[in-house]
Design a protein around this motif. Structure first.
Motif, PDB file in Angstrom:
ATOM      1  N   ASN A 100      39.577   7.190  37.839  1.00 29.34           N
ATOM      2  CA  ASN A 100      39.355   8.361  38.694  1.00 29.34           C
ATOM      3  C   ASN A 100      38.219   9.246  38.185  1.00 29.34           C
ATOM      4  OD1 ASN A 100      41.343   7.717  40.570  1.00 29.34           O
ATOM      5  ND2 ASN A 100      42.940   8.809  39.429  1.00 29.34           N
ATOM      6  N   LEU A 101      37.927   9.145  36.891  1.00 26.48           N
ATOM      7  CA  LEU A 101      36.829   9.929  36.322  1.00 26.48           C
ATOM      8  C   LEU A 101      35.539   9.133  36.264  1.00 26.48           C
ATOM      9  CD1 LEU A 101      38.646  11.822  33.396  1.00 26.48           C
ATOM     10  CD2 LEU A 101      38.154  12.618  35.710  1.00 26.48           C
ATOM     11  N   TYR A 118      40.565  16.328  35.009  1.00 27.04           N
ATOM     12  CA  TYR A 118      40.518  15.760  36.365  1.00 27.04           C
ATOM     13  C   TYR A 118      39.684  16.638  37.296  1.00 27.04           C
ATOM     14  CZ  TYR A 118      42.202  13.462  40.615  1.00 27.04           C
ATOM     15  OH  TYR A 118      42.276  12.777  41.806  1.00 27.04           O
ATOM     16  N   ASP A 119      39.974  17.943  37.310  1.00 26.99           N
ATOM     17  CA  ASP A 119      39.236  18.854  38.183  1.00 26.99           C
ATOM     18  C   ASP A 119      37.813  19.079  37.692  1.00 26.99           C
ATOM     19  OD1 ASP A 119      41.300  19.570  40.169  1.00 26.99           O
ATOM     20  OD2 ASP A 119      42.342  20.412  38.448  1.00 26.99           O
ATOM     21  N   ASN A 137      36.182  16.685  36.313  1.00 28.28           N
ATOM     22  CA  ASN A 137      35.574  15.357  36.443  1.00 28.28           C
ATOM     23  C   ASN A 137      34.795  14.987  35.177  1.00 28.28           C
ATOM     24  OD1 ASN A 137      35.049  12.940  37.785  1.00 28.28           O
ATOM     25  ND2 ASN A 137      33.103  13.687  38.620  1.00 28.28           N
TER      26      ASN A 137
END
Length: 676
Positions: A257-258, A313-314, A316
């Motif tokens: 996801n990153l 996550y936010d 990135n």
């Protein structure tokens, strides 16, 4: 007897004796000395029994005609018998230690394995005198009389109308202080292995076993003991293990996801172990001065690390993700957790506390993936994303915040018993002991002077007991390494091997199962949780049954072979890879490694130098560093291999694990006869 061993050596060198005669004469000498000990023990038990009989008559008269003025007198008489019994136990322990040392010295001088043969042949014979020393037969009867009568006296003091018998109501237990001391001394002398002892050694809480702690030393430790502080210490152990394994099922998905490769999960998981290599050293040094401050620091660092892990996550950012895991590793206070149990828990509770340490670790290992399984959801709070990748970080951050508040309000910093010298880095024990019951009951001044002379005449190859030197802590990692015997080095290598194999199995589980079986995160989490739940049942079986039937070195070698078999079965060959093959081989490898870890650390706790039981560079630190280094290398291997070819990940990572396992088996076979 040391003089005898030296004389035998001189006679063999000049040809006046042969090895066969030396073995025969030395065996007879040992038998005679042990017989003297046993006869003296029986004689003293008879004296104590006679005294108890006379006190019992006065006790019966007191029951018929209560007289409050005589209650304390009879209670004092019973307690005096208990104190004399305690001295008798110390006497037996001192001679048992002497027997072990002289056997070790004899083997070292002549290159035999005579100690193993002597103990086996004497301990298993039905008329063996050695069994009386090891099992201290007859002591229990005296303890039973004391327990029963002191309980009666306790009831009389409280002026009860009806007296409670410990036989009629086993749940009723009045633990007089002298009985507690006797039980602790008796347990220490016991030669049997129980589940708690097995788990305690599994925790590798280093203990000085050469001498029993004197009553004054035990009182000092009792004053430092605080149950809530011990509970907080175990809670720290539990939460840290949860923190370690809660990210394993989702680390590969988080990396994807990153924008990174799935194999970067090896770096994500291993970065915590990298930081732990350094954290173990400074936390071990910090625990020389305080326990509360390093625990607070550890909690704050772990709180920050988990927040960074969740925010990655936010943001990135893979860098923030890795920094968060590094912070979590820097907060590893397991060195403090072990040290607190070793230094601040009374001897009578130390084995239970050590077992609690292992149980908390095992429970945390199982709960980590299980909690991750429950976090399969997604929502937002303001601008923060809450999903299966970030929730492990947020949940652990909240858990560490709650723990921090609990720690600051309930932990009691124990009083320091060492004077730490900043200039030399040494610790000095300031405990004055007078009339210590660890001294022999019968001391011959002339014999003592002769022994000193003999010690001075011994060459450097002799083992001379120097209390000051043996209690002096090690001040560098290089010096600690020099104190390790070849057998200890082999055991540390075995520990490295099993940690490497376990890390390969656990860290790559999400990658392997997704590639071959398309497992979801939930299935991976359940699989890992089930593996973690096998730890305690396996230790119960090994500690309660297997270790009482087989020698530790036999269990050690068998476990290594089973780990090797598990690794071989894990390889993907020409046959299609199935779930049954993967789960079955993983279970064999993991369970065998758990058995191996318990036996391995048990052997290490017996074989380590007593100087490695204190100070910054102690035995627990060495084993922790060996295991952490294995995890770092294993996680690095997963990342490198997975980056180039995910299809070859399984076999390519299992191959070095298999080679290391075979090497450890070969090293164990070479030192097999010295593992006793």
């Amino acid at each position: 007897m040391k003089k005898k061993v030296k004389r035998y050596t001189e006679q063999i060198e000049v040809g006046a004796q042969n090895h066969h005669n030396v073995l025969r004469d030395f065996s007879l000498l040992l038998d005679n000395q042990i017989e003297k000990i046993v006869l003296f023990l029986l004689e003293q038990q008879g004296v104590l029994a006679g005294r108890l009989s006379h006190i019992g008559e006065d006790h019966q008269n007191l029951l018929q005609k209560p007289d409050c003025s005589k209650i304390s007198e009879i209670q004092g008489a019973y307690r005096q018998v208990g104190r004399d019994l305690l001295k008798l136990l110390y006497f037996v322990e001192m001679n048992a230690t002497g027997l072990r040392k002289i056997l070790k010295k004899f083997d070292k001088r002549f290159g035999y394995k005579f100690a193993d043969y002597y103990v086996k042949t004497r301990a298993n014979h039905p008329y063996s005198q050695l069994r009386q020393v090891l099992r201290h037969v007859g002591i229990g009867a005296v303890v039973g009389v004391l327990s029963h009568n002191l309980a009666d006296i306790h009831d009389l003091q409280r002026c009860r109308g009806s007296y409670i018998s410990i036989y009629d109501q086993p749940s009723y237990a009045h633990q007089d202080p002298i009985l507690i001391s006797i039980k602790a001394a008796s347990d220490k002398l016991s030669n049997s292995t129980s589940f708690l002892q097995f788990l305690g050694r599994h925790a590798f809480i280093m203990q000085q076993e050469e001498l029993s702690p004197s009553p004054s030393e035990e009182n000092t430790i009792d004053e430092r003991y605080h149950f809530m502080s011990l509970l907080l210490n175990l809670a720290s152990t539990f939460l840290y293990m949860v923190n370690t394994y809660i990210v394993v099922p989702t680390a590969d998905n988080y990396s994807l996801n990153l924008g990174a490769a799935a194999s970067v999960c090896g770096v994500v998981i291993g970065s915590m172990a990298v930081a732990q290599v350094f954290a173990s050293v400074y936390f071990s040094a910090w625990s020389n001065r305080s326990y509360l401050k390093p625990l607070i620091f550890s909690t704050i660092v772990l709180l920050i690390g988990n927040v960074m892990y969740a925010l990655a996550y936010d943001l990135n950012s893979v860098v923030v993700l890795l920094m968060g895991r590094l912070f979590c590793g820097l907060g590893s206070a397991r060195a403090v957790n072990r040290r607190y149990i070793s230094d601040c828990v009374p001897l009578k509770l130390r084995m239970q506390a050590s077992a609690g340490f292992v149980s908390a670790s095992a429970l945390g290992m199982a709960c980590g993936p299980a909690i991750a399984c429950l976090l399969q959801t997604e929502f937002r709070i303001y601008k923060l994303t809450m999903n299966q990748d970030t929730l492990p970080g947020w949940v652990m951050a909240v858990a560490w915040l709650v723990y921090l508040l609990w720690l600051c309000t309930c932990f009691k910093e124990p009083e320091t018993v060492w004077a730490y010298e900043p200039e030399t880095g040494e610790q000095t024990v300031h405990i004055a002991v007078e009339n210590s019951p660890t001294q022999p009951l019968l001391i011959n001044p002339e014999a003592k002077e002769q022994d000193v002379d003999v010690e001075e005449e011994n060459d450097d190859d002799e083992e001379v007991y120097d209390e000051t030197e043996s209690q002096k802590p090690v001040t560098s990692i290089a010096l600690a390494y020099k104190l390790l015997t070849p057998s200890v080095k082999v055991q540390l290598f075995v520990y490295f091997m099993l940690k490497y194999a376990m890390e390969i199995l656990l860290a790559e589980s999400s990658l392997v199962t997704e590639y071959y079986f398309v497992w979801s995160t939930t299935k991976v989490a359940i699989f890992l949780a089930c593996l973690g739940l096998t730890v305690l049942p396996v230790n119960i079986i090994i500690g309660s049954y297997i270790s009482n039937i087989f020698e530790e070195r036999q269990v050690l070698l068998t476990s290594e072979i089973m780990v090797c078999i598990g690794l071989l079965l894990s390889f993907h060959t020409f046959v299609p890879y199935s779930v049954t093959q993967y789960v079955g081989s993983a279970l064999i490898t993991f369970v065998s490694a758990e058995v191996l870890e318990g036996v391995n650390l048990s052997l290490l706790s017996k074989m380590m130098s007593s100087r490695l039981s204190r100070g910054t560079f102690n035995g627990g630190l060495l084993s922790t560093e060996a295991g952490t280094l294995a995890r770092v290398i294993a996680d690095g291997t997963i990342t490198i291999v997975g980056y180039f070819s995910e299809s070859k990940l399984l076999n390519a990572t299992l191959l070095p694990a298999l080679l290391i396992c075979i090497s450890s088996i070969a090293a164990t076979c070479c030192t097999y006869n010295s593992l006793y």
